[in-house]
Design an enzyme around this catalytic site. Structure first.
Site, PDB file in Angstrom:
ATOM      1  N   CYS A 511      39.110  39.723  41.359  1.00 32.03           N
ATOM      2  CA  CYS A 511      38.640  38.724  42.321  1.00 32.03           C
ATOM      3  C   CYS A 511      38.259  37.435  41.613  1.00 32.03           C
ATOM      4  CB  CYS A 511      37.453  39.270  43.119  1.00 32.03           C
ATOM      5  SG  CYS A 511      36.033  39.711  42.100  1.00 32.03           S
ATOM      6  N   GLU A 558      42.851  36.320  44.910  1.00 32.71           N
ATOM      7  CA  GLU A 558      42.786  37.501  44.039  1.00 32.71           C
ATOM      8  C   GLU A 558      44.029  37.486  43.161  1.00 32.71           C
ATOM      9  OE1 GLU A 558      40.592  40.558  44.733  1.00 32.71           O
ATOM     10  OE2 GLU A 558      39.333  39.247  45.949  1.00 32.71           O
TER      11      GLU A 558
END
Length: 570
Positions: A511, A558
């Site tokens: 992330c 991401e």
């Protein structure tokens, strides 16, 4: 307001202007927040606000004032990322000259000074970057919702090293190739901190996110360009609105005077001071927001009556509250703290508001239960594409990429509720998920039974100092490893343990692509050094890297990197 307008003003919350989401506000400002994913992802402005020094005490004299010491930002943090962008814009010579002169922290702008700026580029946080006018020393101004090629008017409010943060006042000359305000679907866009990109086409959003991945590997991996493959196009989210399965609006308690007095006798309805919603851009200010267009329908349906109930009870609150709304399937027998292994008869959705309740989600043919207050990806629509991509990276459909026999074992580190372990299980003989959290292991083990995979998949407690000690019986040469760490990435002890284990293939899901790039660079460099020194056989190569859009309308991306172990002669 559309792209043909010559001027776009950022004013009232009711206007479809443009500004980002989830900033940790300006200290000087007064009113909220969306959580997880982009709303949790710190921006440079957020981190600067958190680290800003306290105002000097009243009566302090210049004589007693010491030169402030500035700590270097954590590598890969939002503040560090913008600092590198500033260096790229101004050039190394200008920055070194300012450091030599001792002016790198002395902004040429005064507090709340207004300035007209030409926007040069866009930061990974979604904020525009503009070089100060020629009348000023070399300096950069960071402006939310400003796009490359635009001329904007901004008001400066805080300073960093060689840059300042500013509020967007107006867009004097918009970039019609990028900005189209008719795309905006939220009346609070431009003041709420949740979204940065609603005025952009979705293709443009995906291109910007790909560029974030490209720059992250250029700035943080310390790898030669030949070691980094071409970053592939960003995988889109099937849903661009109505996708977010968790939101956390919040509100402040009544002013202390009213806490003692209670509700005024003549007050009807919602008091004017009560704001229930999310943070304003760049401020510690809660905005009153009735619904969120990126949240799933069931969350918005529940949020409205929840707001009414809070209004009725507001004078009973002594502290501020962060609410939880999570999209869940109904579970037979109820969504209590103890989950059941009975599958749902149909996929009827409900909203969970209790942190200890059980949430159920379907990902393809699998069901996942987890505690509402724990982590699980907040965009269900993209989880099948994500897990399918990871599977195909480990087992290329065309058989290209490796001459090695396919892996037979899978290790899912940081496994949480078991998303990757269970979604990939059908392709492996044995699967182990490793977690430090006992609650996560409990739910992951439950999910294996829920999906009929308990015989093949097991979840094991890992000691942080010996994380791979839990899978000593797995053959590294036939093992695939999935790593999905928190934003800070993997620490050095984990990377060293990963290298000691030496799985055949590593899929790193992140992330925070900046800490991922740092970690991938270390894995490649250190594994090559170990092979050269005869300490280990084989080195890792970066086979592919690609962004995934889990949070459309925001700047967040991401990233999935695929590493494979090869021998020098290969």
């Amino acid at each position: 307001m559309d792209a043909s307008d010559s001027r776009v003003r950022s004013a009232s919350p009711a206007q479809s202007s443009s500004q980002p989401a989830e900033k940790r506000p300006r200290l000087a400002s007064p009113d909220v927040r969306l959580e997880d994913g982009p709303s949790e992802a710190p921006t440079a402005a957020n981190e600067a606000a958190a680290a800003a020094p306290a105002a000097p005490k009243k009566g302090a004299t210049k004589r007693g004032k010491k030169k402030q010491k500035h700590a270097a930002p954590d590598p890969g943090s939002a503040e560090d990322v913008v600092a590198r962008d500033v260096l790229a814009l101004l050039g190394k010579e200008a920055v070194e000259q300012a450091e030599a002169d001792g002016t790198e922290w002395e902004s040429p702008f005064g507090f709340r000074e207004e300035v007209e700026l030409a926007v040069s580029s866009i930061a990974p946080s979604g904020e525009g970057l503009a070089v100060a006018p020629p009348s000023k020393r070399p300096w950069v101004v960071v402006v939310p919702l400003a796009l490359p090629g635009e001329v904007v008017r901004a008001r400066v409010y805080r300073h960093g090293k060689m840059y300042s943060f500013a509020d967007l006042i107006s867009v004097e000359v918009p970039n019609p190739e990028l900005r189209d305000m008719s795309r905006v679907k939220c009346k609070y866009f431009g003041t709420c901190a949740g979204c940065q990109y609603q005025m952009l086409s979705y293709d443009t959003q995906l291109d910007l996110k790909r560029n974030v991945v490209v720059k992250a590997y250029q700035n943080y991996s310390d790898l030669p360009g030949s070691s980094v493959p071409t970053v592939q196009p960003t995988i889109p989210s099937p849903l661009q609105y109505g996708y977010r399965t968790k939101i956390t609006p919040h509100f402040e308690p009544p002013p202390k005077k009213l806490q003692k007095q209670g509700r005024p006798a003549d007050e009807e309805g919602k008091p004017s001071w009560l704001k229930i919603g999310f943070n304003q851009i760049g401020k510690r200010v809660v905005m009153d927001i009735e619904e969120c267009p990126i949240a799933t329908p069931v969350l918005n349906q529940t949020y409205a009556p929840m707001r009414d109930d809070i209004t009725k009870k507001i004078y009973s609150y002594k502290k501020g509250v962060s609410l939880l709304l999570r999209d869940s399937l109904e579970i037979p027998g109820g969504n209590g703290p103890t989950p059941t292994t009975e599958p749902a008869a149909d996929d009827k959705h409900m909203c969970i508001t209790d942190h200890k309740a059980t949430v159920r989600e379907r990902v393809g043919d699998l069901l996942f239960d987890y505690q509402a207050g724990s982590f699980f990806q907040n965009n269900n629509s993209v989880l099948v594409p994500l897990t399918s991509y990871v599977r195909d990276a480990i087992f290329p459909p065309d058989g290209t990429g490796t001459t090695q026999p396919p892996p037979t074992h899978l290790v899912d580190a940081y496994c949480g509720a078991g998303l990757f372990a269970l979604a990939l299980a059908e392709r492996f003989e044995r699967v182990a998920g490793i977690e430090l959290s006992a609650d996560s292991i409990r739910f992951a083990t439950h999910n294996a039974a829920l999906n009929g995979l308990a015989e093949k998949v097991e979840f094991r407690a890992g000691d942080a100092a010996q994380i791979f000690g839990a899978v000593r019986d797995f053959p590294p040469a036939r093992t695939a490893l999935v790593v999905d760490p928190p934003r800070k990435g993997c620490d050095e002890p984990f990377v060293r343990q990963l290298l000691a284990f030496r799985a055949q293939v590593v899929v790193y899901v992140s992330c925070n692509v900046h800490t991922q790039a740092r970690d991938v660079g270390q894995i490649l460099s250190w594994s090559a050094a170990e092979e050269r020194e005869g300490k280990a056989v084989g080195r890792y190569v970066l086979e592919s890297v690609r962004g995934f859009d889990l949070f459309p309308q925001t700047a967040h991306v991401e990233s999935v990197a695929v590493l494979r172990l090869v021998e020098s002669s290969a």
